[in-house]
Motif scaffolding. Sequence first.
Motif, PDB file in Angstrom:
ATOM      1  N   TYR A   1      56.307  18.342   2.119  1.00 44.01           N
ATOM      2  CA  TYR A   1      55.028  18.031   2.763  1.00 44.01           C
ATOM      3  C   TYR A   1      54.471  19.207   3.555  1.00 44.01           C
ATOM      4  CZ  TYR A   1      54.591  13.325   1.175  1.00 44.01           C
ATOM      5  OH  TYR A   1      54.405  12.233   0.362  1.00 44.01           O
ATOM      6  N   LEU A   2      55.326  20.063   4.038  1.00 46.73           N
ATOM      7  CA  LEU A   2      54.821  21.298   4.638  1.00 46.73           C
ATOM      8  C   LEU A   2      54.147  22.165   3.585  1.00 46.73           C
ATOM      9  CD1 LEU A   2      57.707  22.275   7.111  1.00 46.73           C
ATOM     10  CD2 LEU A   2      55.370  21.585   7.706  1.00 46.73           C
ATOM     11  N   GLN A   3      54.773  22.262   2.415  1.00 49.80           N
ATOM     12  CA  GLN A   3      54.176  23.023   1.316  1.00 49.80           C
ATOM     13  C   GLN A   3      52.865  22.389   0.861  1.00 49.80           C
ATOM     14  OE1 GLN A   3      55.372  25.995   0.118  1.00 49.80           O
ATOM     15  NE2 GLN A   3      56.823  25.801   1.819  1.00 49.80           N
ATOM     16  N   ILE A   4      52.827  21.060   0.832  1.00 48.88           N
ATOM     17  CA  ILE A   4      51.611  20.349   0.420  1.00 48.88           C
ATOM     18  C   ILE A   4      50.484  20.598   1.424  1.00 48.88           C
ATOM     19  CG2 ILE A   4      50.603  18.034   0.219  1.00 48.88           C
ATOM     20  CD1 ILE A   4      53.293  17.179  -1.069  1.00 48.88           C
ATOM     21  N   LEU A   5      50.807  20.546   2.720  1.00 45.66           N
ATOM     22  CA  LEU A   5      49.787  20.804   3.741  1.00 45.66           C
ATOM     23  C   LEU A   5      49.227  22.220   3.620  1.00 45.66           C
ATOM     24  CD1 LEU A   5      51.298  19.101   6.929  1.00 45.66           C
ATOM     25  CD2 LEU A   5      49.228  18.434   5.687  1.00 45.66           C
ATOM     26  N   VAL A   6      50.108  23.187   3.403  1.00 53.61           N
ATOM     27  CA  VAL A   6      49.664  24.578   3.231  1.00 53.61           C
ATOM     28  C   VAL A   6      48.741  24.688   2.015  1.00 53.61           C
ATOM     29  CG1 VAL A   6      50.416  26.920   2.672  1.00 53.61           C
ATOM     30  CG2 VAL A   6      51.678  25.574   4.367  1.00 53.61           C
ATOM     31  N   ALA A   7      49.132  24.047   0.906  1.00 45.58           N
ATOM     32  CA  ALA A   7      48.317  24.098  -0.318  1.00 45.58           C
ATOM     33  C   ALA A   7      46.968  23.427  -0.109  1.00 45.58           C
ATOM     34  CB  ALA A   7      49.073  23.424  -1.460  1.00 45.58           C
ATOM     35  N   CYS A   8      46.947  22.313   0.648  1.00 48.06           N
ATOM     36  CA  CYS A   8      45.690  21.606   0.900  1.00 48.06           C
ATOM     37  C   CYS A   8      44.740  22.428   1.758  1.00 48.06           C
ATOM     38  CB  CYS A   8      45.975  20.259   1.561  1.00 48.06           C
ATOM     39  SG  CYS A   8      46.667  19.020   0.457  1.00 48.06           S
ATOM     40  N   PHE A   9      45.280  23.087   2.773  1.00 47.95           N
ATOM     41  CA  PHE A   9      44.431  23.900   3.644  1.00 47.95           C
ATOM     42  C   PHE A   9      43.917  25.146   2.918  1.00 47.95           C
ATOM     43  CE2 PHE A   9      46.650  21.690   7.222  1.00 47.95           C
ATOM     44  CZ  PHE A   9      45.507  21.122   7.768  1.00 47.95           C
ATOM     45  N   LYS A  10      44.659  25.629   1.949  1.00 51.65           N
ATOM     46  CA  LYS A  10      44.210  26.785   1.178  1.00 51.65           C
ATOM     47  C   LYS A  10      43.171  26.411   0.120  1.00 51.65           C
ATOM     48  CE  LYS A  10      48.305  29.739   1.616  1.00 51.65           C
ATOM     49  NZ  LYS A  10      49.424  30.402   0.883  1.00 51.65           N
TER      50      LYS A  10
END
Length: 312
Positions: free
Chosen positions: A217-226
């Motif tokens: 979910y940390l990776q998902i949040l980073v991908a969403c913000f990018k």
Amino acid sequence: MDTFSSNSSSVLRLQSFDLSPQVTYVAFVFAMLSYLSILFCNLVLLITITMNKSLHQPMYLLLFNLPINDLIGSSALLSQLIKEILLDSRYIEVSNCIAQAFFIHIYAVGSLFILTFMSYDRYIAICNPLRYNTIMTNSLVVRMIVIGWLLDFFLIGALFALVLRWPRCRSLITQPYCDNPSLVNLVCADTTINNIYGLLLTASLQGLSVGMVLYTYLQILVACFKSKRSDTKSKALQTCATHLTVFLILEGLAFLTIISYRIKEISPHIRRLVGVSIMIFPPFLNPIIYGLKTKEIRQKIMLLFCQKVVKS
């Protein structure tokens, strides 16, 4: 001394809630309505996924196992609890007690496996969308599911093999239901190995599950913000919020259960209520959360009921 105190006895005594006749009636109605609601909601989700080929995708194949697992846990608890309240009986056959405890632990470990697999699926879908169909094939998902269930049964089977090899010298289960710690307390031998295995199993499974969910979910949040596409970001966050809500409910109730056993000042009645809640609320809430928050499932459920209404 307990009435049934020998290892040869086939009956154990459960620690009931000690309810008054008026409260017993309310408890019976609550338990029965809870069980019927859990059966209805989870069966609707299972039937919806089964009958719609458009839902025969990795995400929903993984989700399909969640209601199956929830039915295992809730049935193991509530079927015995309803019988106990209805017959006003505090006694349970040893074989039934072992079976109940076994499937309750299968439910607990199965929940962690399934939700961990689902977090990995969401991670691939959002962080590697172009490779999703290549990585998350149906055959891979089926292998993950089979390995997860086999590992679940193996780990819990080993847990119970350790406790069942010892003779019993007690017969009182200090809960209104049977679980592994309660069975260990009946043993009149050194259970150090059982305790070490149980602690290692709990710590490793919790560590791996929580670690995997946090990482994905940390990776998902980073991908969403990018992401520059607001519609993609919104859909991704909504999908993940559904899974994360289910995971947090399970972990929150598990944490409260552990804390209730560690704090001696807590009332035994509250401790027992917290203990049964983890096998009532997640199985009831999970299909509702997925049914309401997942657009594809919500549409298919509405279509299913509309067809039934038209046919009638």
